[in-house]
Design a protein around this motif. Sequence first.
Motif, PDB file in Angstrom:
ATOM      1  N   THR A  93      60.918  46.201  54.681  1.00 33.05           N
ATOM      2  CA  THR A  93      60.942  47.265  53.672  1.00 33.05           C
ATOM      3  C   THR A  93      60.780  46.693  52.264  1.00 33.05           C
ATOM      4  O   THR A  93      60.176  47.335  51.402  1.00 33.05           O
ATOM      5  N   LEU A  94      61.310  45.496  52.031  1.00 35.24           N
ATOM      6  CA  LEU A  94      61.121  44.855  50.726  1.00 35.24           C
ATOM      7  C   LEU A  94      59.641  44.562  50.483  1.00 35.24           C
ATOM      8  O   LEU A  94      59.100  44.862  49.409  1.00 35.24           O
ATOM      9  N   ILE A  95      58.979  43.996  51.478  1.00 36.19           N
ATOM     10  CA  ILE A  95      57.553  43.687  51.347  1.00 36.19           C
ATOM     11  C   ILE A  95      56.739  44.963  51.190  1.00 36.19           C
ATOM     12  O   ILE A  95      55.831  45.043  50.348  1.00 36.19           O
ATOM     13  N   LEU A  96      57.069  45.998  51.971  1.00 35.36           N
ATOM     14  CA  LEU A  96      56.366  47.270  51.863  1.00 35.36           C
ATOM     15  C   LEU A  96      56.539  47.866  50.474  1.00 35.36           C
ATOM     16  O   LEU A  96      55.575  48.367  49.868  1.00 35.36           O
ATOM     17  N   GLY A  97      57.757  47.808  49.947  1.00 37.05           N
ATOM     18  CA  GLY A  97      58.005  48.338  48.610  1.00 37.05           C
ATOM     19  C   GLY A  97      57.187  47.624  47.553  1.00 37.05           C
ATOM     20  O   GLY A  97      56.623  48.254  46.654  1.00 37.05           O
ATOM     21  N   MET A  98      57.097  46.301  47.674  1.00 42.14           N
ATOM     22  CA  MET A  98      56.323  45.533  46.697  1.00 42.14           C
ATOM     23  C   MET A  98      54.831  45.837  46.787  1.00 42.14           C
ATOM     24  O   MET A  98      54.128  45.886  45.759  1.00 42.14           O
ATOM     25  N   VAL A  99      54.325  46.066  47.981  1.00 40.64           N
ATOM     26  CA  VAL A  99      52.916  46.420  48.143  1.00 40.64           C
ATOM     27  C   VAL A  99      52.632  47.767  47.481  1.00 40.64           C
ATOM     28  O   VAL A  99      51.621  47.943  46.788  1.00 40.64           O
ATOM     29  N   ILE A 100      53.533  48.730  47.667  1.00 42.51           N
ATOM     30  CA  ILE A 100      53.373  50.050  47.042  1.00 42.51           C
ATOM     31  C   ILE A 100      53.403  49.920  45.523  1.00 42.51           C
ATOM     32  O   ILE A 100      52.624  50.563  44.805  1.00 42.51           O
ATOM     33  N   ILE A 101      54.296  49.079  45.022  1.00 42.38           N
ATOM     34  CA  ILE A 101      54.378  48.857  43.572  1.00 42.38           C
ATOM     35  C   ILE A 101      53.076  48.259  43.045  1.00 42.38           C
ATOM     36  O   ILE A 101      52.579  48.644  41.975  1.00 42.38           O
ATOM     37  N   ALA A 102      52.511  47.317  43.791  1.00 43.84           N
ATOM     38  CA  ALA A 102      51.235  46.719  43.377  1.00 43.84           C
ATOM     39  C   ALA A 102      50.151  47.782  43.289  1.00 43.84           C
ATOM     40  O   ALA A 102      49.348  47.793  42.340  1.00 43.84           O
ATOM     41  N   ILE A 103      50.128  48.692  44.256  1.00 43.27           N
ATOM     42  CA  ILE A 103      49.149  49.776  44.233  1.00 43.27           C
ATOM     43  C   ILE A 103      49.371  50.658  43.002  1.00 43.27           C
ATOM     44  O   ILE A 103      48.422  51.064  42.323  1.00 43.27           O
ATOM     45  N   GLY A 104      50.634  50.938  42.697  1.00 42.02           N
ATOM     46  CA  GLY A 104      50.952  51.789  41.549  1.00 42.02           C
ATOM     47  C   GLY A 104      50.510  51.186  40.233  1.00 42.02           C
ATOM     48  O   GLY A 104      49.872  51.858  39.413  1.00 42.02           O
ATOM     49  N   TYR A 105      50.820  49.911  40.023  1.00 36.56           N
ATOM     50  CA  TYR A 105      50.424  49.269  38.768  1.00 36.56           C
ATOM     51  C   TYR A 105      48.918  49.046  38.715  1.00 36.56           C
ATOM     52  O   TYR A 105      48.302  49.128  37.646  1.00 36.56           O
ATOM     53  N   GLY A 106      48.312  48.749  39.864  1.00 36.36           N
ATOM     54  CA  GLY A 106      46.862  48.607  39.888  1.00 36.36           C
ATOM     55  C   GLY A 106      46.172  49.905  39.526  1.00 36.36           C
ATOM     56  O   GLY A 106      45.216  49.924  38.735  1.00 36.36           O
TER      57      GLY A 106
ATOM     58  N   GLY B 123      56.932  37.940  43.515  1.00 32.39           N
ATOM     59  CA  GLY B 123      58.005  38.482  44.345  1.00 32.39           C
ATOM     60  C   GLY B 123      57.587  38.649  45.789  1.00 32.39           C
ATOM     61  O   GLY B 123      58.356  38.361  46.710  1.00 32.39           O
ATOM     62  N   LEU B 124      56.357  39.100  45.998  1.00 33.33           N
ATOM     63  CA  LEU B 124      55.852  39.274  47.358  1.00 33.33           C
ATOM     64  C   LEU B 124      55.754  37.926  48.065  1.00 33.33           C
ATOM     65  O   LEU B 124      56.132  37.794  49.239  1.00 33.33           O
ATOM     66  N   LEU B 125      55.278  36.919  47.363  1.00 37.98           N
ATOM     67  CA  LEU B 125      55.187  35.579  47.936  1.00 37.98           C
ATOM     68  C   LEU B 125      56.582  35.061  48.287  1.00 37.98           C
ATOM     69  O   LEU B 125      56.790  34.458  49.352  1.00 37.98           O
ATOM     70  N   THR B 126      57.542  35.304  47.400  1.00 40.73           N
ATOM     71  CA  THR B 126      58.921  34.883  47.656  1.00 40.73           C
ATOM     72  C   THR B 126      59.494  35.596  48.876  1.00 40.73           C
ATOM     73  O   THR B 126      60.168  34.987  49.716  1.00 40.73           O
ATOM     74  N   ALA B 127      59.218  36.904  48.989  1.00 38.49           N
ATOM     75  CA  ALA B 127      59.744  37.679  50.114  1.00 38.49           C
ATOM     76  C   ALA B 127      59.208  37.190  51.457  1.00 38.49           C
ATOM     77  O   ALA B 127      59.884  37.272  52.472  1.00 38.49           O
ATOM     78  N   LEU B 128      57.990  36.677  51.446  1.00 35.96           N
ATOM     79  CA  LEU B 128      57.407  36.178  52.693  1.00 35.96           C
ATOM     80  C   LEU B 128      58.153  34.962  53.228  1.00 35.96           C
ATOM     81  O   LEU B 128      58.093  34.661  54.420  1.00 35.96           O
ATOM     82  N   PHE B 129      58.861  34.248  52.350  1.00 29.98           N
ATOM     83  CA  PHE B 129      59.620  33.066  52.768  1.00 29.98           C
ATOM     84  C   PHE B 129      61.010  33.422  53.287  1.00 29.98           C
ATOM     85  O   PHE B 129      61.733  32.542  53.744  1.00 29.98           O
ATOM     86  N   LEU B 130      61.393  34.678  53.182  1.00 32.08           N
ATOM     87  CA  LEU B 130      62.702  35.090  53.710  1.00 32.08           C
ATOM     88  C   LEU B 130      62.743  34.871  55.220  1.00 32.08           C
ATOM     89  O   LEU B 130      61.774  35.173  55.920  1.00 32.08           O
ATOM     90  N   PRO B 131      63.861  34.363  55.737  1.00 28.58           N
ATOM     91  CA  PRO B 131      63.965  34.197  57.199  1.00 28.58           C
ATOM     92  C   PRO B 131      63.839  35.528  57.899  1.00 28.58           C
ATOM     93  O   PRO B 131      64.208  36.581  57.356  1.00 28.58           O
ATOM     94  N   ARG B 132      63.320  35.500  59.098  1.00 25.81           N
ATOM     95  CA  ARG B 132      63.215  36.731  59.875  1.00 25.81           C
ATOM     96  C   ARG B 132      64.596  37.227  60.246  1.00 25.81           C
ATOM     97  O   ARG B 132      65.476  36.458  60.619  1.00 25.81           O
ATOM     98  N   THR B 133      64.776  38.522  60.114  1.00 22.31           N
ATOM     99  CA  THR B 133      66.038  39.143  60.490  1.00 22.31           C
ATOM    100  C   THR B 133      65.782  40.252  61.484  1.00 22.31           C
ATOM    101  O   THR B 133      64.730  40.867  61.486  1.00 22.31           O
ATOM    102  N   ARG B 134      66.779  40.477  62.329  1.00 18.20           N
ATOM    103  CA  ARG B 134      66.638  41.568  63.289  1.00 18.20           C
ATOM    104  C   ARG B 134      66.855  42.901  62.593  1.00 18.20           C
ATOM    105  O   ARG B 134      67.624  42.989  61.644  1.00 18.20           O
ATOM    106  N   PRO B 135      66.188  43.958  63.047  1.00 15.40           N
ATOM    107  CA  PRO B 135      66.423  45.284  62.490  1.00 15.40           C
ATOM    108  C   PRO B 135      67.900  45.641  62.563  1.00 15.40           C
ATOM    109  O   PRO B 135      68.594  45.275  63.505  1.00 15.40           O
ATOM    110  N   ALA B 136      68.369  46.365  61.544  1.00 15.01           N
ATOM    111  CA  ALA B 136      69.791  46.688  61.461  1.00 15.01           C
ATOM    112  C   ALA B 136      70.290  47.431  62.690  1.00 15.01           C
ATOM    113  O   ALA B 136      71.363  47.174  63.215  1.00 15.01           O
ATOM    114  N   GLY B 137      69.495  48.365  63.165  1.00 13.64           N
ATOM    115  CA  GLY B 137      69.922  49.146  64.318  1.00 13.64           C
ATOM    116  C   GLY B 137      70.104  48.291  65.557  1.00 13.64           C
ATOM    117  O   GLY B 137      71.048  48.442  66.316  1.00 13.64           O
TER     118      GLY B 137
END
Length: 223
Positions: free
Chosen positions: A83-96, A197-211
């Motif tokens: 969701t963090l990566i998705l949010g950043m992609v949407i933000i990039a579209i908005g500013y673009g 920020g997007l590049l940084t988020a890609l380095f985050l360790p994989r986590t299991r979905p909360a559910g």
Amino acid sequence: MDLRTTTRPAVLFTNLASITVGIFFLAASLILPQLLELPKATGYGLGQSMVVAGLLVAPLGLTMMLTTPLYARLSAKHSPKVTLILGMVIIAIGYGAGLGLMSAPWQSFVITVILGPGIGLAYSSLPALITGAVRASETGAANGLNTLMRSIGSSASSAVIGMVIVNTADDVNGVAVPTMHGFRVSFLIAMGAMAIGLLTALFLPRTRPAGRSTASAVRRMPT
């Protein structure tokens, strides 16, 4: 707070991403009201009152709030990292899109409607990432530090964008007037922060979905 906790990859990269989140969150709030309220005599100002400018920028906060239920579903199904990566992609579209949508008041409304959900997803993901990376006893301190990182980003954003606007301003009868060039450069800075920020988020360790992790924890509980 145990400072060794901040060196964990999940905490470190989340805090670094938080700085960029603060930068691109504040950029739109600084630029759009000025563009909307500048007189039309400048050739690019939209000549709106403060009230109208506020109403046109208001969707930025409203759409952030309305994104919360969507974030909960996406985070539970995928993970806060996604969701963090998705949010950043949407933000990039908005500013673009914003680089070419500065010639009419309704276009500012469109920019805020695009940016709001992206910022909402990005902001909502940060506490979840931090909470999932530290012990329960460290949750408050770790999230407090993360909030500080976002504030650092916002403070840096206001200083840098203010400097850009001042240095690109035109002198009109002794008054410094912001220019369209300054606005576009500010949006490009926000896009650059988002890319980092997007590049940084890609380095985050994989986590299991909360559910799924919650369900696993329930299954492991003794009966």
